[in-house]
Design an enzyme around this catalytic site. Sequence first.
Site, PDB file in Angstrom:
ATOM      1  N   THR A 210       0.851  -1.206   0.000  1.00 20.13           N
ATOM      2  CA  THR A 210       0.000   0.000   0.000  1.00 20.13           C
ATOM      3  C   THR A 210       0.874   1.240   0.000  1.00 20.13           C
ATOM      4  OG1 THR A 210      -1.898   1.056   1.093  1.00 20.13           O
ATOM      5  CG2 THR A 210      -0.279   0.037   2.546  1.00 20.13           C
ATOM      6  N   ASN A 211       0.307   2.398   0.280  1.00 17.12           N
ATOM      7  CA  ASN A 211       1.095   3.640   0.319  1.00 17.12           C
ATOM      8  C   ASN A 211       0.579   4.525   1.450  1.00 17.12           C
ATOM      9  OD1 ASN A 211      -1.057   5.454  -0.840  1.00 17.12           O
ATOM     10  ND2 ASN A 211      -0.856   3.965  -2.505  1.00 17.12           N
ATOM     11  N   ARG A 212       1.161   5.712   1.597  1.00 12.18           N
ATOM     12  CA  ARG A 212       0.877   6.535   2.778  1.00 12.18           C
ATOM     13  C   ARG A 212      -0.324   7.466   2.618  1.00 12.18           C
ATOM     14  NH1 ARG A 212       5.444   5.890   5.973  1.00 12.18           N
ATOM     15  NH2 ARG A 212       7.344   5.443   4.796  1.00 12.18           N
ATOM     16  N   SER A 213      -1.041   7.387   1.517  1.00  9.89           N
ATOM     17  CA  SER A 213      -2.173   8.302   1.327  1.00  9.89           C
ATOM     18  C   SER A 213      -3.266   8.050   2.374  1.00  9.89           C
ATOM     19  CB  SER A 213      -2.761   8.109  -0.079  1.00  9.89           C
ATOM     20  OG  SER A 213      -3.953   8.845  -0.194  1.00  9.89           O
ATOM     21  N   ALA A 277      -4.086   7.712  -4.509  1.00 15.53           N
ATOM     22  CA  ALA A 277      -2.763   7.190  -4.831  1.00 15.53           C
ATOM     23  C   ALA A 277      -2.962   5.728  -5.245  1.00 15.53           C
ATOM     24  CB  ALA A 277      -1.840   7.289  -3.622  1.00 15.53           C
TER      25      ALA A 277
END
Length: 402
Positions: A210-213, A277
């Site tokens: 995943t990502n930090r959004s 994102a």
Amino acid sequence: MTAEGAFVGRRVVLVVSGGIAAYKAVELCRRMVDAGAHVVPVMTEDASRFIGEVTLSALASEPVQTSLWTEASPIPHTRLGQDADLIVVAPATARIIAAYTAGSSDGLATATLLATRAPVLVCPAMHTEMWEHPAVQDNLAVLRRRGVHIVDPAEGRLAGGDVGAGRLAEPEVIVAAAEKLLTPQDLSGRRVLITAGGTSEAIDPVRVITNRSTGAQGYALAADAVARGAEVIVVTTVATPVPPGVSEVVCATTADDIHREVGALASGCDVVVMAAAVADFRPVDVAGHKMKKRDGIPTITLEPTVDVLAEVAATSAPHQVVVGFAAETDNVVDNARAKLESKGCDIMVANDVAGTDTGFGGQTNAVTILSRTGADCEVPLGTKRAIARAVLDAVVALLPPR
Ligand code: CTP
């Protein structure tokens, strides 16, 4: 951070009538003052049975007024109404609704309501039986016909332990409705699709890429589009409730979900803002069981996902405006400009996601808005809502006139 937005410098008369929900008017008052409004509080005699005048006076922009007869001026009712940019009645009891509908000016609150040309927002709160009574509903229908705005009550716990419809709408819902009445409706009649949050792609039943959004910038865009009168659809990957006034919420997790949902919705919208994102790669195979350490370090083979923004831009109609967000850590504006070209969208928002006060999470951001036509627009550090406002200004500039 100084207040910005539709409330700044605007005069809002807050009329509090006598119901148990009067305590929520205190929070409503505080929020509008924080947003920059000059809040003039008016309480009915009955309201004073539920909250202290001192409480509201302390939080509002000036002391509470309760009577037509306490001021030196014999006509405070016309002054309050004439000077107002907006009047909010919260909570509005069955009694004040009836008096307002009948045109009866039996006190300062009702006199102020009759002596104004400002928009009026009525926020009813009462027991379910009273709320559903035809007399109340008929009165509200008359008020609506006259152009009065109503924030319907919510369902929930009422005084005395009852549960049902009639509970005063939450302060944030009333604030959003009030803000809309103070905001130019330059997205009225437009459908705006906004994606928000980061996708996650499964590796096994436990692990994801995943990502930090956090979805905060997407939600700020949604709130601003609502305030400007748009019908807003949000495709979100986060569990945070969407801002009040969003018409439709679609939940998504993966890049594939975003592709499917946006693909189904985009052609029916005037504006598509891809603030999410979206993962560029996902594991080719998802393990059916948790990968175990004893099996050694796994090799995860990735495959590309569909570039949703590029696809939407390629298939968009000339009247549509398609917006992307370029999450960058270096050569921010140059990389974003290259993405504007390669993806073929109308606006690309260059966002430095490596800064301390900008990018993922947090309340603030700073961006450069690159438009297919027109000059670059640098938006300095501000709230995500201020960034949203600037992005939607750029969108409005590209929308064909109606
Ligand atoms: N985007 C998309 N579909 C993808 C990847 C990204 O629609 N599969 C959209 C994002 O929603 C965003 C824009 O493309 O509006 C730019 O995303 P970003 O991650 O900055 O760029 P990428 O295209 O992923 O390029 P790179 O990772 O090389 O920076």
